[in-house]
Design a protein around this motif. Structure first.
Motif, PDB file in Angstrom:
ATOM      1  N   THR A   1      -1.057  -3.114 -10.482  1.00 26.88           N
ATOM      2  CA  THR A   1      -1.906  -4.064  -9.772  1.00 26.88           C
ATOM      3  C   THR A   1      -3.011  -4.671 -10.632  1.00 26.88           C
ATOM      4  OG1 THR A   1      -3.103  -2.140  -8.917  1.00 26.88           O
ATOM      5  CG2 THR A   1      -1.475  -3.151  -7.467  1.00 26.88           C
TER       6      THR A   1
ATOM      7  N   VAL B   1      -4.491  -0.723 -14.830  1.00 23.69           N
ATOM      8  CA  VAL B   1      -4.927   0.308 -13.883  1.00 23.69           C
ATOM      9  C   VAL B   1      -5.080   1.684 -14.522  1.00 23.69           C
ATOM     10  CG1 VAL B   1      -4.119  -0.777 -11.770  1.00 23.69           C
ATOM     11  CG2 VAL B   1      -2.548   0.644 -13.089  1.00 23.69           C
TER      12      VAL B   1
ATOM     13  N   VAL C   1       2.608   1.545  -9.945  1.00 16.79           N
ATOM     14  CA  VAL C   1       1.436   0.758  -9.580  1.00 16.79           C
ATOM     15  C   VAL C   1       1.071  -0.130 -10.770  1.00 16.79           C
ATOM     16  CG1 VAL C   1      -0.996   0.823  -8.944  1.00 16.79           C
ATOM     17  CG2 VAL C   1       0.604   2.492  -7.960  1.00 16.79           C
TER      18      VAL C   1
ATOM     19  N   LEU D   1      -4.176   4.759  -2.128  1.00 15.85           N
ATOM     20  CA  LEU D   1      -4.242   5.951  -2.984  1.00 15.85           C
ATOM     21  C   LEU D   1      -4.608   7.200  -2.197  1.00 15.85           C
ATOM     22  CD1 LEU D   1      -5.999   4.691  -6.256  1.00 15.85           C
ATOM     23  CD2 LEU D   1      -3.552   4.988  -5.812  1.00 15.85           C
TER      24      LEU D   1
ATOM     25  N   ARG E   1       0.851  -1.198   0.000  1.00 14.63           N
ATOM     26  CA  ARG E   1       0.000   0.000   0.000  1.00 14.63           C
ATOM     27  C   ARG E   1       0.880   1.239   0.000  1.00 14.63           C
ATOM     28  NH1 ARG E   1      -3.130   1.791   3.384  1.00 14.63           N
ATOM     29  NH2 ARG E   1      -5.176   1.869   2.376  1.00 14.63           N
TER      30      ARG E   1
ATOM     31  N   TRP F   1      -9.617   4.342 -11.626  1.00 14.23           N
ATOM     32  CA  TRP F   1      -8.617   4.215 -12.676  1.00 14.23           C
ATOM     33  C   TRP F   1      -7.665   5.391 -12.540  1.00 14.23           C
ATOM     34  CZ3 TRP F   1      -9.121  -0.291 -15.158  1.00 14.23           C
ATOM     35  CH2 TRP F   1     -10.381  -0.863 -15.321  1.00 14.23           C
ATOM     36  N   LEU F   2      -6.408   5.213 -12.925  1.00 13.43           N
ATOM     37  CA  LEU F   2      -5.402   6.258 -12.758  1.00 13.43           C
ATOM     38  C   LEU F   2      -5.040   6.852 -14.112  1.00 13.43           C
ATOM     39  CD1 LEU F   2      -3.169   4.463 -10.103  1.00 13.43           C
ATOM     40  CD2 LEU F   2      -4.933   6.196  -9.731  1.00 13.43           C
TER      41      LEU F   2
ATOM     42  N   THR G   1      -7.394  -1.106  -7.356  1.00 15.18           N
ATOM     43  CA  THR G   1      -6.785   0.034  -6.665  1.00 15.18           C
ATOM     44  C   THR G   1      -7.556   0.418  -5.410  1.00 15.18           C
ATOM     45  OG1 THR G   1      -8.061   1.610  -8.015  1.00 15.18           O
ATOM     46  CG2 THR G   1      -5.873   0.994  -8.822  1.00 15.18           C
TER      47      THR G   1
ATOM     48  N   PRO H   1     -10.488  -1.577 -11.758  1.00 12.83           N
ATOM     49  CA  PRO H   1      -9.078  -1.519 -11.351  1.00 12.83           C
ATOM     50  C   PRO H   1      -8.877  -2.067  -9.954  1.00 12.83           C
ATOM     51  CG  PRO H   1     -10.074   0.641 -11.144  1.00 12.83           C
ATOM     52  CD  PRO H   1     -11.106  -0.237 -11.795  1.00 12.83           C
TER      53      PRO H   1
ATOM     54  N   ALA I   1       1.489   4.549 -13.239  1.00 16.85           N
ATOM     55  CA  ALA I   1       0.447   3.521 -13.253  1.00 16.85           C
ATOM     56  C   ALA I   1       0.518   2.834 -14.606  1.00 16.85           C
ATOM     57  CB  ALA I   1      -0.925   4.131 -13.021  1.00 16.85           C
TER      58      ALA I   1
ATOM     59  N   ILE J   1      -4.891   0.123  -2.028  1.00 10.54           N
ATOM     60  CA  ILE J   1      -3.441   0.261  -2.217  1.00 10.54           C
ATOM     61  C   ILE J   1      -2.944   1.622  -1.723  1.00 10.54           C
ATOM     62  CG2 ILE J   1      -3.348  -1.371  -4.146  1.00 10.54           C
ATOM     63  CD1 ILE J   1      -3.102   1.107  -6.008  1.00 10.54           C
TER      64      ILE J   1
END
Length: 477
Positions: free
Chosen positions: A149, A314, A147, A283, A120, A293-294, A278, A276, A310, A281
């Motif tokens: 993931t 993701v 990231v 954020l 994380r 979403w990034l 995410t 995603p 990212a 993690i």
């Protein structure tokens, strides 16, 4: 496994050891940077164990048998059912029986340190890893955190569905036996591939699609041809079918459709989209929204950050393993250049730090029978992007090589031409064996090869590739 417990500071920290994260770490190490990689499950990720590899291991016998049944002198030898146990055993070999020893050895060979546990973000350039025993360690990145993931299957909030123990793509690719009756909800890539596989492996498949057709992100004819083949194989394909509730006790599952029809099955596979990974993690520790979403630039750096990247699913640019690995090569090179203080514009040979293919030349194969393969834009996408686009179509049964490939060959090809610049914007092929045509289309689209030059790329006779000549002749009239 390499694990530098004496050091918690690295040039690059990668969260997620799927193929995308592995490639980011590899490029960073190749550039002389130190790298740590964090993984909560199996090194190798979704593609190796629950997606690309097991699904294609399930599908290859299906398409090979279908092709063989259309070859004179061979068809009588392959009329029997597939050996389902042998197919599943072959699938298990390709997933390394869900053990990641080989992938761990590869990470060790490149000198990347592996930390097993949940990673994380815990602030600027920091990642806290909680291992399976509950112990925590903070990793600090001198230059970048990436990231990687990936994404997970979405299970809609349809009444009763969550309690019905539905399959997602993971269960569909790792099942130990073919269910007698399988309902598949969703007509995208996962839905049609798994419907194809399990119908051939002994299940009675009912495919339910809420919209008007299969494979909605491809040219319409792709979904039409795949739907026709699934129907011929014995599957019940229904479009315009909306699931309103699902019921399950200890036995079969019952799917209730809008209008009241009830369909009973042994398993239900939900293949209606991805989200995603995410949500947990960290954020929020850097001002981003968990579960989102990034958004990134073309080097896969998260907008508004100089250290956070990212890469892969993701960032929602192209949810495909090969595109994620492509992004990983781009971002790894960009991270290395920035870490070394080298301006990207001075080193950006051949677009090495810009993932332009995500915009213009994404390639994809759907491994159904028939295969559907595309590169670049569809006609609808090209028109939405403002291009003056022309669609050029050809029935692939008219290609000599196709007839030799299989009796009664059925397929269709389309290329999308930018009428102003006379270059290809996209191409789609549907038919047996067309996946091997795709890279030629990808090169033509990515390279913006002029139509006049494509005339001089002469396809060998008699191969299916001769469809290129027929498309060009059709375009010229």
């Amino acid at each position: 496994m390499t694990d530098s417990r004496g050091s918690t500071e690295y040039d690059v920290v990668v969260v997620g050891a799927g193929p995308v994260g592995e490639n980011v770490a590899d490029r960073a190490r190749a550039g002389g940077l130190s790298a740590a990689i964090v993984e909560s499950e199996l090194v190798g990720g979704e593609c190796s164990y629950w997606a690309c590899m097991p699904s294609k291991a399930l599908l290859r016998p299906v398409t090979a048998r279908a092709d063989a049944r259309k070859v004179p002198g061979l068809r009588q030898a392959v009329q029997g059912p597939l050996d389902t146990a042998a197919v599943l055993a072959h699938r298990d070999e390709y997933t390394s029986h869900w053990k990641d020893d080989g992938q761990v050895d590869w990470l060790d060979s490149i000198g990347a340190d592996l930390y097993r546990g949940h990673g994380r973000l815990s602030g600027r350039r920091t990642v806290t890893v909680t291992d399976p025993d509950g112990e925590s360690r903070v990793l600090t990145a001198r230059h970048a955190v990436a990231v990687c993931t990936g994404s997970r299957a979405v299970v809609p909030d349809t009444p009763g569905l969550a309690d019905a123990r539905p399959w997602t793509s993971r269960e569909a690719t790792s099942a130990k036996a073919a269910p007698g009756r399988l309902v598949v909800v969703g007509g995208g890539v996962v839905g049609v591939e798994m419907a194809t596989a399990w119908q051939a492996l002994g299940s009675q498949v009912t495919l339910l699609v809420r919209g008007g057709g299969l494979l909605p992100k491809m040219e319409p004819f792709a979904g039409e041809l795949v739907a026709a083949a699934l129907t011929e194989a014995g599957a019940d394909v229904r479009t315009g079918a909306t699931v309103v509730s699902v019921e399950r006790g200890t036995g079969p599952v019952t799917v209730v459709l809008e209008g009241g029809e009830r369909i009973e099955a042994d398993e239900i596979l939900v293949a209606t989209g991805r989200a995603p990974r995410t949500e947990d993690i960290g954020l929020e520790t850097v001002g981003l929204e968990p579960g989102s979403w990034l958004s990134v630039d073309d080097s896969c750096r998260v907008e508004g950050f100089d250290w956070l990247y990212a890469v892969g699913d993701v960032n929602h640019r192209a949810l495909l393993t090969h595109q994620g690995k492509y992004q990983a090569r781009i971002s790894g090179a960009a991270i290395t250049a920035r870490a070394q203080g080298v301006p990207l514009l001075e080193t950006d040979r051949w677009g090495a730090h810009s993932a332009t293919a995500d915009h213009a030349a994404v390639s994809q194969v759907v491994f159904t029978d028939p295969e559907a393969a595309s590169a670049g834009l569809t006609l609808a996408e090209a028109e939405r992007a403002g291009h003056r686009a022309t669609a050029v179509d050809f029935d692939m049964s008219g290609v000599a090589g196709a007839g030799l490939y299989a009796d009664g060959y059925r397929g269709h090809a389309r290329m999308i031409v930018d009428a102003d610049r006379e270059v290809l914007l996209g191409a789609t092929f549907v038919g047996p064996g067309v996946s091997e045509l795709l890279h030629s289309a990808t090169v033509a689209v990515a390279g913006e090869v002029p139509i006049d030059r494509l005339w001089h790329a002469v396809p060998a006779y008699p191969t299916i590739s001769e469809v290129w000549l027929r498309l060009l002749e059709t375009y010229r009239g």
